[in-house]
Design an enzyme around this catalytic site. Structure first.
Site, PDB file in Angstrom:
ATOM      1  CG  ASP A 134      11.806  -8.700  14.283  1.00 28.11           C
ATOM      2  OD1 ASP A 134      10.984  -7.967  13.694  1.00 28.11           O
ATOM      3  OD2 ASP A 134      13.020  -8.432  14.333  1.00 28.11           O
ATOM      4  CB  VAL A 135       5.958  -8.261  12.708  1.00 31.00           C
ATOM      5  CG1 VAL A 135       5.147  -8.564  13.954  1.00 31.00           C
ATOM      6  CG2 VAL A 135       6.431  -6.811  12.680  1.00 31.00           C
ATOM      7  CG  ASN A 185      -0.558  -1.834  17.455  1.00 29.60           C
ATOM      8  OD1 ASN A 185      -0.900  -0.668  17.262  1.00 29.60           O
ATOM      9  ND2 ASN A 185       0.269  -2.182  18.440  1.00 29.60           N
ATOM     10  CE1 TYR A 194       4.206   5.706  12.305  1.00 31.21           C
ATOM     11  CE2 TYR A 194       2.970   7.667  11.686  1.00 31.21           C
ATOM     12  CZ  TYR A 194       3.078   6.497  12.413  1.00 31.21           C
ATOM     13  OH  TYR A 194       2.052   6.107  13.237  1.00 31.21           O
ATOM     14  CE  LYS A 248       1.632   3.507  10.792  1.00 30.51           C
ATOM     15  NZ  LYS A 248       1.168   2.206  11.314  1.00 30.51           N
TER      16      LYS A 248
END
Length: 244
Positions: free
Chosen positions: A54-55, A81, A149, A153
């Site tokens: 789990d990043v 990613n 989101y 980004k």
């Protein structure tokens, strides 16, 4: 190393890198999809290492990079990613919980992995490597109801530029791939129609996700003295250029 390697863009990039001859560490939250990705590589699967991660958890990210070092001794490429989004009808209905969840994975998770990769590349001999961040078309232009989101980004773009700058003394390159409408589980809703800026809903074209994998291979394989700092790959007819 590919994070989010269990599906979609991550799976496509993993398979493309393996086909090109790379050894690949597959990271993601769930073991089964990672193993499925590795199995799709056929004989190339012998050059994989599956590490459920789990990043957003620093301890798990540390274990991921420790396992990578133990198995392969070095890291040449990170495809950063892992990520996701949440749709809300408009900004006023976006909750703190939704915002936090998206930013935690897309930005904090990307930081943790890039930071660990940077340190590993800085310390290994020979020194250096390449970090490829997954931005998005949303790093340039938002969709309706996509504040979390889109903001995350845009932040990835700042992260990419800073890593690229700070990596120069250590031969660490950093680039960003901005993807638009690759055909993955995440974009299945586009076949049913998605909200447009003018208030309508429209079915949008998609492209084969394997094309994204080939693009990642291109970025990863550049010589050390060259960097594709930003690469946009998108469905040819998606409504991005111009005003919709």
């Amino acid at each position: 190393m590919v994070t989010g390697a269990g599906s979609g863009v991550g799976r496509a990039a993993t398979l493309a890198l393996l086909q090109e001859g790379y050894s690949v560490v597959l990271a993601g939250r769930r073991k089964e999809p990672l193993e499925e990705t590795a199995s799709l590589a056929g004989n190339d699967a012998v050059r994989t290492l599956v590490v459920p991660t789990d990043v957003v958890e620093p301890d798990q990210v540390a274990k991921l990079f420790a396992a990578t070092k133990e198995k392969f001794k070095r890291l040449d490429v990170l495809f950063n990613n892992a990520g996701g989004g949440v749709q809300s009808p408009h900004f006023g209905e976006l909750t703190w919980e939704q915002w936090s969840r998206v930013v935690n994975v897309n930005l904090n998770g990307s930081f943790l992995c890039a930071n660990a990769a940077f340190r590993m590349m800085m310390e290994q001999k020979p020194q250096g490597g390449r970090i490829i961040n997954n931005g998005s078309i949303s790093a340039h232009t938002p969709r309706p109801g996509s504040a979390a989101y889109t903001a995350s980004k845009h932040a990835i773009t700042g992260l990419t530029k800073t890593i690229s700058l700070d990596g120069r003394p250590f031969d660490i390159a950093c680039g960003q791939i901005d993807i638009g409408n690759a055909a993955t589980p995440m974009t299945q809703r586009m076949a049913r129609g998605v909200p447009q800026a003018n208030g309508t809903s429209m079915v949008e074209p998609t492209m084969d996700v394997a094309t994204v994998g080939k693009s990642v291979v291109f970025m990863a394989g550049l010589p050390a003295d060259a960097n594709a700092m930003f690469l946009t790959v998108m469905a040819t007819k998606m409504p991005f250029a111009g005003r919709g």
